[in-house]
Scaffold this active site. Structure first.
Site, PDB file in Angstrom:
ATOM      1  N   LYS A   1       0.822  -1.214   0.000  1.00  0.00           N
ATOM      2  CA  LYS A   1       0.000   0.000   0.000  1.00  0.00           C
ATOM      3  C   LYS A   1       0.864   1.276   0.000  1.00  0.00           C
ATOM      4  O   LYS A   1       2.069   1.230   0.259  1.00  0.00           O
ATOM      5  CB  LYS A   1      -0.919  -0.018   1.226  1.00  0.00           C
ATOM      6  CG  LYS A   1      -2.012  -1.102   1.171  1.00  0.00           C
ATOM      7  CD  LYS A   1      -2.913  -1.001   2.418  1.00  0.00           C
ATOM      8  CE  LYS A   1      -4.091  -1.948   2.344  1.00  0.00           C
ATOM      9  NZ  LYS A   1      -4.981  -1.786   3.540  1.00  0.00           N
TER      10      LYS A   1
ATOM     11  N   TYR B   1     -12.673  -1.999  -3.594  1.00  0.00           N
ATOM     12  CA  TYR B   1     -13.118  -2.166  -2.204  1.00  0.00           C
ATOM     13  C   TYR B   1     -14.645  -2.112  -2.081  1.00  0.00           C
ATOM     14  O   TYR B   1     -15.149  -1.801  -1.006  1.00  0.00           O
ATOM     15  CB  TYR B   1     -12.482  -1.088  -1.325  1.00  0.00           C
ATOM     16  CG  TYR B   1     -11.105  -1.438  -0.777  1.00  0.00           C
ATOM     17  CD1 TYR B   1     -10.862  -2.642  -0.108  1.00  0.00           C
ATOM     18  CD2 TYR B   1     -10.050  -0.532  -0.881  1.00  0.00           C
ATOM     19  CE1 TYR B   1      -9.620  -2.948   0.415  1.00  0.00           C
ATOM     20  CE2 TYR B   1      -8.783  -0.834  -0.350  1.00  0.00           C
ATOM     21  CZ  TYR B   1      -8.593  -2.040   0.301  1.00  0.00           C
ATOM     22  OH  TYR B   1      -7.361  -2.343   0.841  1.00  0.00           O
TER      23      TYR B   1
ATOM     24  N   PHE C   1     -15.502   3.722   7.003  1.00  0.00           N
ATOM     25  CA  PHE C   1     -14.140   4.049   6.566  1.00  0.00           C
ATOM     26  C   PHE C   1     -13.962   3.962   5.045  1.00  0.00           C
ATOM     27  O   PHE C   1     -12.862   4.192   4.547  1.00  0.00           O
ATOM     28  CB  PHE C   1     -13.123   3.136   7.274  1.00  0.00           C
ATOM     29  CG  PHE C   1     -13.342   1.646   7.096  1.00  0.00           C
ATOM     30  CD1 PHE C   1     -12.877   0.986   5.968  1.00  0.00           C
ATOM     31  CD2 PHE C   1     -14.020   0.903   8.064  1.00  0.00           C
ATOM     32  CE1 PHE C   1     -13.077  -0.382   5.794  1.00  0.00           C
ATOM     33  CE2 PHE C   1     -14.219  -0.471   7.900  1.00  0.00           C
ATOM     34  CZ  PHE C   1     -13.746  -1.113   6.759  1.00  0.00           C
TER      35      PHE C   1
ATOM     36  N   ARG D   1      -2.432 -14.284   4.498  1.00  0.00           N
ATOM     37  CA  ARG D   1      -3.161 -13.624   5.595  1.00  0.00           C
ATOM     38  C   ARG D   1      -2.389 -13.777   6.914  1.00  0.00           C
ATOM     39  O   ARG D   1      -2.335 -12.859   7.728  1.00  0.00           O
ATOM     40  CB  ARG D   1      -4.581 -14.210   5.745  1.00  0.00           C
ATOM     41  CG  ARG D   1      -5.521 -13.966   4.572  1.00  0.00           C
ATOM     42  CD  ARG D   1      -5.899 -12.529   4.354  1.00  0.00           C
ATOM     43  NE  ARG D   1      -6.453 -11.874   5.514  1.00  0.00           N
ATOM     44  CZ  ARG D   1      -7.059 -10.684   5.483  1.00  0.00           C
ATOM     45  NH1 ARG D   1      -7.200 -10.016   4.328  1.00  0.00           N
ATOM     46  NH2 ARG D   1      -7.508 -10.131   6.569  1.00  0.00           N
TER      47      ARG D   1
ATOM     48  N   THR E   1      -5.524  -6.886  10.852  1.00  0.00           N
ATOM     49  CA  THR E   1      -5.808  -5.621  10.155  1.00  0.00           C
ATOM     50  C   THR E   1      -5.233  -4.430  10.910  1.00  0.00           C
ATOM     51  O   THR E   1      -4.647  -3.528  10.308  1.00  0.00           O
ATOM     52  CB  THR E   1      -7.341  -5.457   9.996  1.00  0.00           C
ATOM     53  OG1 THR E   1      -7.857  -6.619   9.336  1.00  0.00           O
ATOM     54  CG2 THR E   1      -7.686  -4.209   9.200  1.00  0.00           C
TER      55      THR E   1
ATOM     56  N   ARG F   1       2.459  -6.548   9.077  1.00  0.00           N
ATOM     57  CA  ARG F   1       1.777  -5.380   9.651  1.00  0.00           C
ATOM     58  C   ARG F   1       2.348  -5.005  11.019  1.00  0.00           C
ATOM     59  O   ARG F   1       2.389  -3.826  11.374  1.00  0.00           O
ATOM     60  CB  ARG F   1       0.271  -5.639   9.713  1.00  0.00           C
ATOM     61  CG  ARG F   1      -0.373  -5.499   8.322  1.00  0.00           C
ATOM     62  CD  ARG F   1      -1.775  -6.025   8.291  1.00  0.00           C
ATOM     63  NE  ARG F   1      -2.519  -5.569   7.117  1.00  0.00           N
ATOM     64  CZ  ARG F   1      -3.729  -6.013   6.785  1.00  0.00           C
ATOM     65  NH1 ARG F   1      -4.323  -6.914   7.540  1.00  0.00           N
ATOM     66  NH2 ARG F   1      -4.336  -5.555   5.710  1.00  0.00           N
TER      67      ARG F   1
ATOM     68  N   ASN G   1      -1.840   0.264   6.979  1.00  0.00           N
ATOM     69  CA  ASN G   1      -1.337  -1.020   7.476  1.00  0.00           C
ATOM     70  C   ASN G   1      -0.492  -1.768   6.445  1.00  0.00           C
ATOM     71  O   ASN G   1      -0.336  -2.979   6.518  1.00  0.00           O
ATOM     72  CB  ASN G   1      -2.491  -1.869   8.036  1.00  0.00           C
ATOM     73  CG  ASN G   1      -3.558  -2.137   6.996  1.00  0.00           C
ATOM     74  OD1 ASN G   1      -3.383  -1.822   5.825  1.00  0.00           O
ATOM     75  ND2 ASN G   1      -4.654  -2.734   7.409  1.00  0.00           N
TER      76      ASN G   1
ATOM     77  N   HIS H   1      -2.234  -5.266   1.558  1.00  0.00           N
ATOM     78  CA  HIS H   1      -3.552  -5.888   1.354  1.00  0.00           C
ATOM     79  C   HIS H   1      -3.326  -7.336   0.967  1.00  0.00           C
ATOM     80  O   HIS H   1      -2.345  -7.651   0.293  1.00  0.00           O
ATOM     81  CB  HIS H   1      -4.303  -5.195   0.210  1.00  0.00           C
ATOM     82  CG  HIS H   1      -5.500  -5.991  -0.257  1.00  0.00           C
ATOM     83  ND1 HIS H   1      -6.725  -5.906   0.361  1.00  0.00           N
ATOM     84  CD2 HIS H   1      -5.629  -6.934  -1.236  1.00  0.00           C
ATOM     85  CE1 HIS H   1      -7.565  -6.758  -0.229  1.00  0.00           C
ATOM     86  NE2 HIS H   1      -6.922  -7.384  -1.205  1.00  0.00           N
TER      87      HIS H   1
ATOM     88  N   GLU I   1      -9.653 -10.431  -7.577  1.00  0.00           N
ATOM     89  CA  GLU I   1      -8.682  -9.350  -7.371  1.00  0.00           C
ATOM     90  C   GLU I   1      -7.483  -9.470  -8.322  1.00  0.00           C
ATOM     91  O   GLU I   1      -6.932  -8.458  -8.756  1.00  0.00           O
ATOM     92  CB  GLU I   1      -8.225  -9.346  -5.912  1.00  0.00           C
ATOM     93  CG  GLU I   1      -9.363  -8.961  -4.967  1.00  0.00           C
ATOM     94  CD  GLU I   1      -8.978  -8.928  -3.498  1.00  0.00           C
ATOM     95  OE1 GLU I   1      -9.842  -8.560  -2.688  1.00  0.00           O
ATOM     96  OE2 GLU I   1      -7.822  -9.256  -3.163  1.00  0.00           O
TER      97      GLU I   1
HETATM   98  N1  UDP Z   1      -9.791  -0.241   7.512  1.00  0.00           N
HETATM   99  C1  UDP Z   1      -9.850   0.988   8.144  1.00  0.00           C
HETATM  100  N2  UDP Z   1     -10.590   1.100   9.299  1.00  0.00           N
HETATM  101  C2  UDP Z   1     -11.240   0.042   9.849  1.00  0.00           C
HETATM  102  C3  UDP Z   1     -11.171  -1.210   9.201  1.00  0.00           C
HETATM  103  C4  UDP Z   1     -10.441  -1.323   8.034  1.00  0.00           C
HETATM  104  O1  UDP Z   1      -9.267   1.959   7.670  1.00  0.00           O
HETATM  105  O2  UDP Z   1     -11.862   0.200  10.905  1.00  0.00           O
HETATM  106  C5  UDP Z   1      -9.031  -0.371   6.262  1.00  0.00           C
HETATM  107  C6  UDP Z   1      -7.719  -1.099   6.483  1.00  0.00           C
HETATM  108  O3  UDP Z   1      -6.715  -0.444   5.726  1.00  0.00           O
HETATM  109  C7  UDP Z   1      -8.001  -2.472   5.928  1.00  0.00           C
HETATM  110  C8  UDP Z   1      -8.992  -2.180   4.813  1.00  0.00           C
HETATM  111  O4  UDP Z   1      -9.776  -1.106   5.306  1.00  0.00           O
HETATM  112  O5  UDP Z   1      -6.806  -3.101   5.472  1.00  0.00           O
HETATM  113  C9  UDP Z   1      -9.901  -3.316   4.443  1.00  0.00           C
HETATM  114  O6  UDP Z   1     -10.534  -3.796   5.613  1.00  0.00           O
HETATM  115  P1  UDP Z   1     -10.634  -5.347   5.917  1.00  0.00           P
HETATM  116  O7  UDP Z   1     -11.557  -5.519   7.050  1.00  0.00           O
HETATM  117  O8  UDP Z   1     -10.940  -6.076   4.645  1.00  0.00           O
HETATM  118  O9  UDP Z   1      -9.153  -5.704   6.435  1.00  0.00           O
HETATM  119  P2  UDP Z   1      -7.971  -6.561   5.768  1.00  0.00           P
HETATM  120  O10 UDP Z   1      -8.622  -7.636   4.939  1.00  0.00           O
HETATM  121  O11 UDP Z   1      -7.169  -5.612   4.931  1.00  0.00           O
HETATM  122  O12 UDP Z   1      -7.198  -7.100   6.922  1.00  0.00           O
HETATM  123 MG    MG Z   2     -10.090  -7.555   3.495  1.00  0.00          MG
END
Ligand code: UDP
Ligand code: MG
Length: 136
Positions: free
Chosen positions: A12, A52, A60, A88, A94, A105, A115, A118, A129
């Site tokens: 990112k 997204y 968010f 993952r 996250t 992360r 973070n 992705h 994707e």
């Molecule tokens: N995100 C955020 N605030 C939140 C939750 C998620 O800014 O409260 C952002 C964060 O950058 C995250 C992305 O949205 O990586 C996608 O969220 P997801 O729950 O899919 O998390 P990930 O799969 O990236 O762990």
């Molecule tokens: Mg996700």
């Protein structure tokens, strides 16, 4: 029987901006991933909104899409056995505050929004994707 899978990873903007891309790629390689394809690009906000879309009702969403389109990113197709789940695991939670030691992360993430990486969350989404970034 080999169970090689592909998953989509994105380095990112916060990580690209801090020149962490090579270190992060080395973490993938050290953990047994093959970087099958990669491209450095900057996407439009409208493209980030499409990418997204699953999060469109979240509070968010707007900031997330602004952020992902705010600077260059590196999209990669990673290959490994059970690549989706393995990526993952290597990424960590996250929120970097909740991420385990040794995860990307934990090491590089700044905050829940910045973070650093992705990763696709299912085999089905990995296919979608990968097509999003690599279908010509
Ligand atoms: N995100 C955020 N605030 C939140 C939750 C998620 O800014 O409260 C952002 C964060 O950058 C995250 C992305 O949205 O990586 C996608 O969220 P997801 O729950 O899919 O998390 P990930 O799969 O990236 O762990
Ligand atoms: Mg996700």
């Amino acid at each position: 029987m080999s169970n090689t899978e592909q998953t989509l990873s994105i380095i990112k903007p916060d990580a690209v901006e801090r020149n962490l891309d090579n270190e992060i790629k080395q973490m993938f390689i050290k953990n047994g991933f093959n970087i099958f394809k990669e491209k450095k690009i900057q996407i439009e906000k409208s493209e980030a909104e499409k990418f997204y879309k699953v999060h469109e009702t979240k509070p968010f969403y707007n900031d997330l899409c602004s952020y992902l389109s705010s600077g260059p990113i590196i999209a990669m197709i990673l290959e490994k056995e059970n690549a989706v789940a393995e990526n993952r695991k290597l990424m960590g939670a996250t929120n970097p505050k909740d991420a385990e030691e040794g995860t990307i992360r934990k090491k590089y993430g700044i905050s829940i929004d910045k973070n650093s990486v992705h990763g696709s969350d299912s085999i089905e989404n990995a296919k979608i994707e990968i097509d999003f970034f690599f279908k010509d």
